[in-house]
Design a protein around this motif. Structure first.
Motif, PDB file in Angstrom:
ATOM      1  N   PRO A 184       0.621  -1.304  -0.065  1.00  0.00           N
ATOM      2  CA  PRO A 184       0.142   0.031  -0.127  1.00  0.00           C
ATOM      3  C   PRO A 184       0.810   1.384  -0.207  1.00  0.00           C
ATOM      4  CG  PRO A 184      -0.893  -1.640   1.306  1.00  0.00           C
ATOM      5  CD  PRO A 184       0.328  -2.073   1.186  1.00  0.00           C
ATOM      6  N   PRO A 185       1.866   1.306   0.829  1.00  0.00           N
ATOM      7  CA  PRO A 185       2.561   2.645   0.743  1.00  0.00           C
ATOM      8  C   PRO A 185       3.979   2.417  -0.146  1.00  0.00           C
ATOM      9  CG  PRO A 185       3.391   1.402   2.694  1.00  0.00           C
ATOM     10  CD  PRO A 185       2.456   0.265   1.893  1.00  0.00           C
ATOM     11  N   ALA A 186       3.856   1.742  -1.477  1.00  0.00           N
ATOM     12  CA  ALA A 186       4.921   1.651  -2.174  1.00  0.00           C
ATOM     13  C   ALA A 186       5.432   2.841  -2.523  1.00  0.00           C
ATOM     14  CB  ALA A 186       4.449   0.919  -3.328  1.00  0.00           C
ATOM     15  N   ARG A 187       4.849   3.798  -2.883  1.00  0.00           N
ATOM     16  CA  ARG A 187       5.157   5.188  -3.600  1.00  0.00           C
ATOM     17  C   ARG A 187       6.342   5.944  -2.529  1.00  0.00           C
ATOM     18  NH1 ARG A 187       4.449   7.682  -8.168  1.00  0.00           N
ATOM     19  NH2 ARG A 187       2.435   6.454  -8.499  1.00  0.00           N
ATOM     20  N   ARG A 188       6.080   5.851  -1.245  1.00  0.00           N
ATOM     21  CA  ARG A 188       6.872   6.208  -0.285  1.00  0.00           C
ATOM     22  C   ARG A 188       8.133   5.510  -0.163  1.00  0.00           C
ATOM     23  NH1 ARG A 188       2.124   6.379   3.158  1.00  0.00           N
ATOM     24  NH2 ARG A 188       2.851   4.870   4.509  1.00  0.00           N
ATOM     25  N   ASN A 189       7.970   4.183  -0.851  1.00  0.00           N
ATOM     26  CA  ASN A 189       9.257   3.575  -0.472  1.00  0.00           C
ATOM     27  C   ASN A 189      10.051   3.085  -1.655  1.00  0.00           C
ATOM     28  OD1 ASN A 189       8.630   2.916   2.420  1.00  0.00           O
ATOM     29  ND2 ASN A 189       7.308   1.379   1.826  1.00  0.00           N
ATOM     30  N   LEU A 190       9.734   3.961  -2.587  1.00  0.00           N
ATOM     31  CA  LEU A 190      10.319   3.866  -4.090  1.00  0.00           C
ATOM     32  C   LEU A 190      12.009   4.152  -3.831  1.00  0.00           C
ATOM     33  CD1 LEU A 190       7.899   5.482  -6.381  1.00  0.00           C
ATOM     34  CD2 LEU A 190       8.684   3.074  -6.463  1.00  0.00           C
ATOM     35  N   ALA A 224      13.926   3.825  -1.413  1.00  0.00           N
ATOM     36  CA  ALA A 224      14.674   2.843  -0.331  1.00  0.00           C
ATOM     37  C   ALA A 224      14.794   1.732  -1.329  1.00  0.00           C
ATOM     38  CB  ALA A 224      13.631   2.609   0.642  1.00  0.00           C
ATOM     39  N   GLN A 225      13.862   1.099  -2.185  1.00  0.00           N
ATOM     40  CA  GLN A 225      13.953  -0.093  -3.033  1.00  0.00           C
ATOM     41  C   GLN A 225      15.028   0.282  -4.031  1.00  0.00           C
ATOM     42  OE1 GLN A 225      12.222  -3.057  -3.342  1.00  0.00           O
ATOM     43  NE2 GLN A 225      11.575  -2.525  -1.298  1.00  0.00           N
ATOM     44  N   ARG A 285      12.169   3.835 -11.285  1.00  0.00           N
ATOM     45  CA  ARG A 285      12.556   5.011 -11.451  1.00  0.00           C
ATOM     46  C   ARG A 285      11.284   5.795 -12.395  1.00  0.00           C
ATOM     47  NH1 ARG A 285      19.083   4.494 -12.560  1.00  0.00           N
ATOM     48  NH2 ARG A 285      19.564   4.823 -10.293  1.00  0.00           N
ATOM     49  N   GLN A 286      10.840   4.919 -13.035  1.00  0.00           N
ATOM     50  CA  GLN A 286       9.628   5.308 -13.965  1.00  0.00           C
ATOM     51  C   GLN A 286       8.637   5.776 -13.198  1.00  0.00           C
ATOM     52  OE1 GLN A 286       9.553   5.457 -17.677  1.00  0.00           O
ATOM     53  NE2 GLN A 286      11.711   5.533 -17.137  1.00  0.00           N
ATOM     54  N   LEU A 297      22.772   0.848  -4.076  1.00  0.00           N
ATOM     55  CA  LEU A 297      23.941   1.408  -2.902  1.00  0.00           C
ATOM     56  C   LEU A 297      24.021   0.246  -2.003  1.00  0.00           C
ATOM     57  CD1 LEU A 297      22.588   4.971  -2.587  1.00  0.00           C
ATOM     58  CD2 LEU A 297      24.223   4.284  -4.330  1.00  0.00           C
ATOM     59  N   GLU A 298      23.271  -0.560  -1.682  1.00  0.00           N
ATOM     60  CA  GLU A 298      23.472  -1.314  -0.637  1.00  0.00           C
ATOM     61  C   GLU A 298      24.198  -2.713  -0.706  1.00  0.00           C
ATOM     62  OE1 GLU A 298      19.675  -1.666   1.551  1.00  0.00           O
ATOM     63  OE2 GLU A 298      19.392   0.508   1.397  1.00  0.00           O
ATOM     64  N   GLN A 299      24.277  -2.990  -2.132  1.00  0.00           N
ATOM     65  CA  GLN A 299      24.841  -4.343  -2.462  1.00  0.00           C
ATOM     66  C   GLN A 299      26.236  -3.805  -3.434  1.00  0.00           C
ATOM     67  OE1 GLN A 299      21.877  -6.619  -4.398  1.00  0.00           O
ATOM     68  NE2 GLN A 299      20.680  -6.298  -2.800  1.00  0.00           N
ATOM     69  N   ALA A 300      27.382  -4.513  -2.903  1.00  0.00           N
ATOM     70  CA  ALA A 300      28.623  -4.456  -3.650  1.00  0.00           C
ATOM     71  C   ALA A 300      28.317  -5.368  -5.160  1.00  0.00           C
ATOM     72  CB  ALA A 300      29.726  -5.041  -2.973  1.00  0.00           C
ATOM     73  N   GLU A 301      27.574  -6.354  -4.855  1.00  0.00           N
ATOM     74  CA  GLU A 301      27.146  -7.339  -5.827  1.00  0.00           C
ATOM     75  C   GLU A 301      25.712  -7.285  -6.209  1.00  0.00           C
ATOM     76  OE1 GLU A 301      29.219 -11.410  -6.937  1.00  0.00           O
ATOM     77  OE2 GLU A 301      27.249 -11.840  -5.896  1.00  0.00           O
ATOM     78  N   HIS A 302      25.511  -6.795  -7.302  1.00  0.00           N
ATOM     79  CA  HIS A 302      23.870  -6.535  -7.594  1.00  0.00           C
ATOM     80  C   HIS A 302      23.398  -7.902  -8.457  1.00  0.00           C
ATOM     81  CE1 HIS A 302      24.564  -2.013  -8.430  1.00  0.00           C
ATOM     82  NE2 HIS A 302      24.767  -2.341  -7.212  1.00  0.00           N
ATOM     83  N   ASP A 303      22.184  -7.976  -7.848  1.00  0.00           N
ATOM     84  CA  ASP A 303      21.367  -9.171  -8.404  1.00  0.00           C
ATOM     85  C   ASP A 303      21.198  -9.064  -9.813  1.00  0.00           C
ATOM     86  OD1 ASP A 303      20.705 -10.048  -5.853  1.00  0.00           O
ATOM     87  OD2 ASP A 303      18.907  -9.092  -5.660  1.00  0.00           O
ATOM     88  N   PRO A 304      21.414 -10.284 -10.706  1.00  0.00           N
ATOM     89  CA  PRO A 304      21.297 -10.407 -11.941  1.00  0.00           C
ATOM     90  C   PRO A 304      19.977  -9.658 -12.336  1.00  0.00           C
ATOM     91  CG  PRO A 304      22.054 -12.519 -11.034  1.00  0.00           C
ATOM     92  CD  PRO A 304      21.633 -11.771 -10.002  1.00  0.00           C
TER      93      PRO A 304
END
Length: 210
Positions: A170-176, A178-179, A202-203, A185-192
């Motif tokens: 429900p509050p997804a827009r407020r957490n964009l 952070a996602q 971002r869209q 920024l929080e992962q040195a190795e990004h998920d494929p």
């Protein structure tokens, strides 16, 4: 595809380049080069965004401008990228990324700040990647093979997950933001294929995605 922010080149590459008769072939520290490329690309192929590891069996050292046509660029760090094996050893119609590209040119270099890739590409909900620039859109398919069925399927799976999060939180827009930060920024190795999810988020932030 995604933009690649180049870091500091390996000292061994710099030292080799200034020596007489230096070439890529006689550069003895390719293992160190692989490590540098994988780290700055967060473990993702420069083209398809699949997983790469810093081993010869997992990746290729890609010359954006090929050695055959541009020998003066063979040791230029901004010309070097980390690419997946690209279906090497499989049938030609399964080749993608550097394996398919071979010695052909691309209009834009993901590692050149003057060639921003991310604002130029978009993704359909079936996982298709496309570009508004007609020439580069054609290269995405013919030169890089980025819309092969299994690559579309991998991107679709990532989009399905982030779309489900969007619809069920429900509050997804407020957490964009952070996602986005969690994936960038929080992962040195990004998920494929995670840059596909970042594109979608971002869209949503700009209101462009429905």
């Amino acid at each position: 595809m995604r933009d690649v922010k180049k870091g500091e080149e390996p000292k061994s590459l710099l030292e080799h380049r200034v020596q007489a008769h230096s070439t890529y072939e006689n550069y003895p520290h390719k293992d160190a080069l692989r490590v540098a490329l994988v780290q700055e690309q967060n473990g993702l192929c420069c083209y398809c965004m699949g997983r790469i590891r810093a081993t010869a069996g997992s990746m290729k050292i890609e010359h954006w401008q090929c050695q055959a046509t541009y020998p003066d660029q063979q040791l230029t760090y901004t010309n070097l990228l980390g690419a997946c094996r690209g279906g090497d050893g499989q049938a030609a119609n399964e080749h993608h990324c550097d394996t398919r590209k071979a010695n052909r040119d691309l209009k834009w270099n993901p590692a050149n700040d003057a060639h921003p890739i991310e604002p130029r590409v978009s993704y359909g909900f079936d996982g298709t990647i496309s570009c508004v620039d007609v020439e580069f859109d054609e290269q995405i398919n013919s030169v890089l093979g980025l819309n092969l069925p299994f690559l579309r399927s991998n991107r679709k799976a990532v989009l399905d997950v982030v779309l489900k999060w969007w619809r069920l939180t429900p509050p997804a827009r407020r957490n964009l933001q952070a996602q986005i930060d969690r994936r960038t920024l929080e992962q040195a190795e990004h998920d494929p294929f995670s840059p596909v999810a970042v594109w979608f988020l971002r869209q949503k932030m700009t209101g462009a995605a429905q």
